[in-house]
Design a protein around this motif. Structure first.
Motif, PDB file in Angstrom:
ATOM      1  N   GLU A   4     -24.928  -9.139 -32.843  1.00  0.00           N
ATOM      2  CA  GLU A   4     -25.947  -7.828 -32.874  1.00  0.00           C
ATOM      3  C   GLU A   4     -25.126  -6.774 -33.154  1.00  0.00           C
ATOM      4  OE1 GLU A   4     -28.366  -5.735 -29.369  1.00  0.00           O
ATOM      5  OE2 GLU A   4     -27.796  -7.809 -28.963  1.00  0.00           O
ATOM      6  N   PHE A   5     -25.367  -5.903 -34.186  1.00  0.00           N
ATOM      7  CA  PHE A   5     -24.666  -4.859 -34.452  1.00  0.00           C
ATOM      8  C   PHE A   5     -25.372  -3.772 -34.755  1.00  0.00           C
ATOM      9  CE2 PHE A   5     -21.668  -8.203 -34.885  1.00  0.00           C
ATOM     10  CZ  PHE A   5     -20.368  -7.832 -34.357  1.00  0.00           C
ATOM     11  N   ARG A  81     -25.671  -1.233 -30.102  1.00  0.00           N
ATOM     12  CA  ARG A  81     -24.700  -2.330 -29.433  1.00  0.00           C
ATOM     13  C   ARG A  81     -23.580  -3.083 -30.379  1.00  0.00           C
ATOM     14  NH1 ARG A  81     -29.569  -3.889 -25.430  1.00  0.00           N
ATOM     15  NH2 ARG A  81     -29.187  -2.297 -23.928  1.00  0.00           N
ATOM     16  N   LYS A  82     -22.580  -3.497 -30.060  1.00  0.00           N
ATOM     17  CA  LYS A  82     -21.747  -4.651 -30.700  1.00  0.00           C
ATOM     18  C   LYS A  82     -21.575  -5.868 -29.741  1.00  0.00           C
ATOM     19  CE  LYS A  82     -20.660  -0.450 -32.836  1.00  0.00           C
ATOM     20  NZ  LYS A  82     -21.433   0.913 -32.264  1.00  0.00           N
ATOM     21  N   TRP A  92     -17.445 -11.376 -27.907  1.00  0.00           N
ATOM     22  CA  TRP A  92     -16.479 -10.112 -28.558  1.00  0.00           C
ATOM     23  C   TRP A  92     -17.384  -8.882 -28.594  1.00  0.00           C
ATOM     24  CZ3 TRP A  92     -11.479 -10.102 -30.111  1.00  0.00           C
ATOM     25  CH2 TRP A  92     -10.703 -11.563 -30.258  1.00  0.00           C
ATOM     26  N   THR A  93     -16.814  -7.725 -27.912  1.00  0.00           N
ATOM     27  CA  THR A  93     -17.500  -6.764 -27.699  1.00  0.00           C
ATOM     28  C   THR A  93     -16.610  -5.340 -27.840  1.00  0.00           C
ATOM     29  OG1 THR A  93     -19.587  -5.422 -26.650  1.00  0.00           O
ATOM     30  CG2 THR A  93     -17.568  -6.260 -25.337  1.00  0.00           C
ATOM     31  N   GLY A  94     -16.942  -4.359 -28.328  1.00  0.00           N
ATOM     32  CA  GLY A  94     -16.135  -3.204 -28.325  1.00  0.00           C
ATOM     33  C   GLY A  94     -16.923  -1.996 -29.239  1.00  0.00           C
ATOM     34  N   PHE A 271     -15.186  -0.043 -21.437  1.00  0.00           N
ATOM     35  CA  PHE A 271     -14.955  -0.334 -22.728  1.00  0.00           C
ATOM     36  C   PHE A 271     -15.912  -0.708 -23.441  1.00  0.00           C
ATOM     37  CE2 PHE A 271     -13.175  -2.783 -26.219  1.00  0.00           C
ATOM     38  CZ  PHE A 271     -11.919  -2.341 -26.396  1.00  0.00           C
ATOM     39  N   GLY A 272     -16.382  -0.271 -24.822  1.00  0.00           N
ATOM     40  CA  GLY A 272     -17.621  -0.633 -25.305  1.00  0.00           C
ATOM     41  C   GLY A 272     -17.988   0.185 -26.583  1.00  0.00           C
ATOM     42  N   SER A 273     -19.273   0.617 -26.607  1.00  0.00           N
ATOM     43  CA  SER A 273     -19.760   1.228 -27.752  1.00  0.00           C
ATOM     44  C   SER A 273     -20.238   2.611 -27.601  1.00  0.00           C
ATOM     45  CB  SER A 273     -21.133   0.474 -28.208  1.00  0.00           C
ATOM     46  OG  SER A 273     -22.261   0.485 -27.261  1.00  0.00           O
ATOM     47  N   VAL A 274     -19.790   2.863 -26.382  1.00  0.00           N
ATOM     48  CA  VAL A 274     -20.539   4.219 -25.832  1.00  0.00           C
ATOM     49  C   VAL A 274     -19.920   5.397 -26.244  1.00  0.00           C
ATOM     50  CG1 VAL A 274     -21.177   5.682 -23.830  1.00  0.00           C
ATOM     51  CG2 VAL A 274     -21.590   3.305 -23.914  1.00  0.00           C
TER      52      VAL A 274
END
Length: 340
Positions: A4-5, A81-82, A92-94, A271-274
């Motif tokens: 999901e990207f 979102r990633k 994996w996310t970030g 930690f993430g996509s924000v």
């Protein structure tokens, strides 16, 4: 394999991932790909969607923009979102989209995009899969009801306290904002923020200034060059007030710093996509990992230190003497900050 990207770009290593995904599907691996309609518009116009579907990969276009339906659907709500889920065990996310930084937006003049991802195992991985499954069920018209995810019984449990935090306009619209505000207010010694796009509201600005005023070492790391000229000028309109309160501002010159993180006192991190702007805080569908663990924060601090080594600290005295036309441009861009 669940992906999901926001963006799946064409070319380079992103194409290699596509080929690997096709190979995985051919050997019997169940593959699903969920991409934002706007962010991945070039990908959806390419031959990749048809190739994926012929190989048995399920593809869904999230929040499609259709001419004539703007009165029924808001085009400014995006899936940012990633998430990459592997065998319901590894996530994996970030901040990184499915792009090759060596080729992605190289005509923008900002250099390579600099991102960071984190690998997750254990029960918290199920929370990310749950978010993916929810998003998939919402955007896939063939699904008529949502099935909850049952965690695998043999998942190893680690000693790190962490949680997945998904946010977006289907939730209470200020929940992410309140989390960020609470984190800033909770800081007692040090607060470090990395973000490519800086456009907070007055509440968050006042919270950052108050933290610095009570003795917290507040550091904001942003890219020196930005792919959005308007965002760059708007971000700088906040510098004077922040620095007058003691906030340190570092401008990263090693490319476009795209990592999104907030660390509090070396003991907790988001930690993430924000991004630290109104679009991420109130409009986009975002994903974050919140970690309450000092060793993790120590690792994140090493990454932050590497960014600081490639950054220039903004000098308050020199900043106050910048050209008048720059001040006017910053203030003009600031007027558009709630819309960026």
């Amino acid at each position: 394999l669940y992906l999901e990207f926001y963006i799946w770009a064409l070319g380079g290593d992103a194409d290699r991932v596509g080929e690997a995904l096709i190979a995985a599907a051919k050997r019997g691996v169940k593959c699903k790909v969920l991409l934002d309609s706007l962010g991945s518009k070039d990908w959806f116009k390419s031959t990749w969607p048809a190739r994926f579907r012929r190989s048995g990969i399920q593809v869904t276009e999230a929040l499609p923009i259709q001419i004539g339906r703007f009165q029924f659907r808001r085009a400014d709500l995006r899936l940012h979102r990633k998430i990459f889920v592997i065998d319901s065990r590894i996530v994996w996310t970030g901040s990184m989209n499915m792009v090759d930084p060596r080729t992605f937006k190289q005509d923008s003049g900002v250099g390579e995009w600099v991102d960071a991802m984190v690998r997750i195992e254990g029960p918290v991985a199920t929370q990310f899969e749950l978010t993916f499954s929810f998003d998939w069920s919402v955007d896939n018209p063939k699904i008529t009801h949502f099935k909850d995810i049952v965690p695998k019984e043999d998942l190893a449990v680690g000693n790190v306290l962490a949680q997945e935090f998904s946010s977006g306009p289907v939730y209470r619209d200020d929940v992410l904002y309140q989390v960020m505000l609470s984190a800033i207010m909770d800081a007692r010694e040090e607060l470090t923020i990395t973000t490519p796009y800086f456009g907070p509201d007055d509440g968050l600005i006042q919270a950052l200034m108050a933290a610095a005023g009570r003795g917290v070492k507040v550091t904001l790391i942003v890219p020196k060059l930005n792919d959005s000229t308007l965002v760059a000028w708007s971000s700088r309109s906040y510098y004077s007030d922040l620095m007058s309160s003691g906030v340190n501002i570092a401008e990263f010159h090693g490319g476009l710093l795209h990592t999104k993180s907030l660390m509090i006192d070396g003991r907790a991190a988001i930690f993430g996509s924000v991004n630290f702007d109104q679009r991420s805080l109130r409009l986009n569908f975002e994903i974050s990992l919140i970690v309450y663990n000092e060793p993790f924060c120590a690792t994140l601090q090493k990454l932050i230190n590497s960014y600081l080594a490639q950054s220039d600290l903004v000098d308050p005295k020199r900043w106050s003497k910048r050209a008048r036309w720059r001040v006017l441009l910053e203030n003009a861009a600031h007027l558009a900050s709630p819309l960026l």
